[in-house]
Design an enzyme around this catalytic site. Sequence first.
Site, PDB file in Angstrom:
ATOM      1  N   GLU A 185      29.097   0.479 -49.365  1.00  0.00           N
ATOM      2  CA  GLU A 185      29.343  -0.985 -48.903  1.00  0.00           C
ATOM      3  C   GLU A 185      28.951  -2.481 -49.867  1.00  0.00           C
ATOM      4  OE1 GLU A 185      29.003  -5.157 -46.925  1.00  0.00           O
ATOM      5  OE2 GLU A 185      27.210  -3.235 -47.121  1.00  0.00           O
ATOM      6  N   GLU A 186      27.532  -1.228 -50.116  1.00  0.00           N
ATOM      7  CA  GLU A 186      25.675  -2.672 -50.476  1.00  0.00           C
ATOM      8  C   GLU A 186      25.987  -2.480 -52.297  1.00  0.00           C
ATOM      9  OE1 GLU A 186      24.216  -3.761 -48.958  1.00  0.00           O
ATOM     10  OE2 GLU A 186      23.911  -3.391 -46.731  1.00  0.00           O
ATOM     11  N   ASP A 202      21.283  -3.548 -40.361  1.00  0.00           N
ATOM     12  CA  ASP A 202      22.199  -4.098 -41.305  1.00  0.00           C
ATOM     13  C   ASP A 202      22.629  -2.131 -42.460  1.00  0.00           C
ATOM     14  OD1 ASP A 202      24.871  -4.591 -43.470  1.00  0.00           O
ATOM     15  OD2 ASP A 202      23.086  -5.435 -45.073  1.00  0.00           O
ATOM     16  N   HIS A 226      30.154   0.483 -42.435  1.00  0.00           N
ATOM     17  CA  HIS A 226      29.379   1.129 -43.262  1.00  0.00           C
ATOM     18  C   HIS A 226      27.982   1.424 -42.736  1.00  0.00           C
ATOM     19  CE1 HIS A 226      26.025  -1.337 -45.182  1.00  0.00           C
ATOM     20  NE2 HIS A 226      26.619  -2.407 -44.655  1.00  0.00           N
ATOM     21  N   ASP A 264      35.306  -7.085 -39.095  1.00  0.00           N
ATOM     22  CA  ASP A 264      34.543  -6.913 -39.776  1.00  0.00           C
ATOM     23  C   ASP A 264      32.607  -6.893 -39.492  1.00  0.00           C
ATOM     24  OD1 ASP A 264      32.964  -5.905 -42.281  1.00  0.00           O
ATOM     25  OD2 ASP A 264      34.084  -7.129 -43.280  1.00  0.00           O
ATOM     26  N   ASP A 307      25.767   3.373 -45.280  1.00  0.00           N
ATOM     27  CA  ASP A 307      24.559   2.533 -46.448  1.00  0.00           C
ATOM     28  C   ASP A 307      23.952   2.245 -46.141  1.00  0.00           C
ATOM     29  OD1 ASP A 307      27.117   1.343 -47.058  1.00  0.00           O
ATOM     30  OD2 ASP A 307      25.992   1.414 -48.815  1.00  0.00           O
TER      31      ASP A 307
END
Length: 227
Positions: free
Chosen positions: A172-173, A138, A103, A199, A105
């Site tokens: 995702e967050e 992240d 991801h 993942d 975001d």
Amino acid sequence: AFVWLECFGQNLKFGSSRQLKQSNSTTAVERLSQFIRLETISDYEKDLHVSNEKVFIQALAYLEEAYPLVWTSLNIQKVNAFSLLIEWQGSNATLLPILFVGHYDVVPVVPETIGEWTYPPFSGEIADGYIWGRGSIDMKSGVIGIFEAINYLLEQGFSPERTIYYGLGHDEEIGGSLGSQAMAEYLREKGVQLEIIFDEGAFNVVDGLGIVQGPLSLVGIAGKGSV
């Protein structure tokens, strides 16, 4: 080789997984730095779960501009406007495909903590052997890493025997309902069965995070849901 750093208020040293040729490494570092500068903050209260649609449009345009070979060689589909489901068709249809998940975001920055950051959170600053900023761990580094790997393999003329999917979400967050969940539903409707899913993972830490002396490898053995 450069390494990524997102934390503030701590002097953490992260080890790279392998040494790259300086030219390729520098290019990858610069691309990640530029990607971090885009404030792709997800927002559950917005219809498409993005705080600023213009920024997310810019982010996808940047990836296409930075990796044109990926866009012209693979099947890329947008899901709910801002998530990407990428298919790299394999030559052997009897093999179940695999899926890499990521991801781009990021979570917002609390205004009161700005002064605690060594460098501004969306600066993408390259300094002291690190890349600084929100998303450097992240997980914009993972997304850029995926594109770098695909691009490199395409340049080498590689063609996979097994079909490979990449699901890159934009929310995702905050749970991933418009990103990873929607992509999973799409693959289910197509009848796609996967061999394995890779993942978001952790990292290797040189200084042990104060937990142990010496290097520490954080190994994930199961998936997680955003809570």
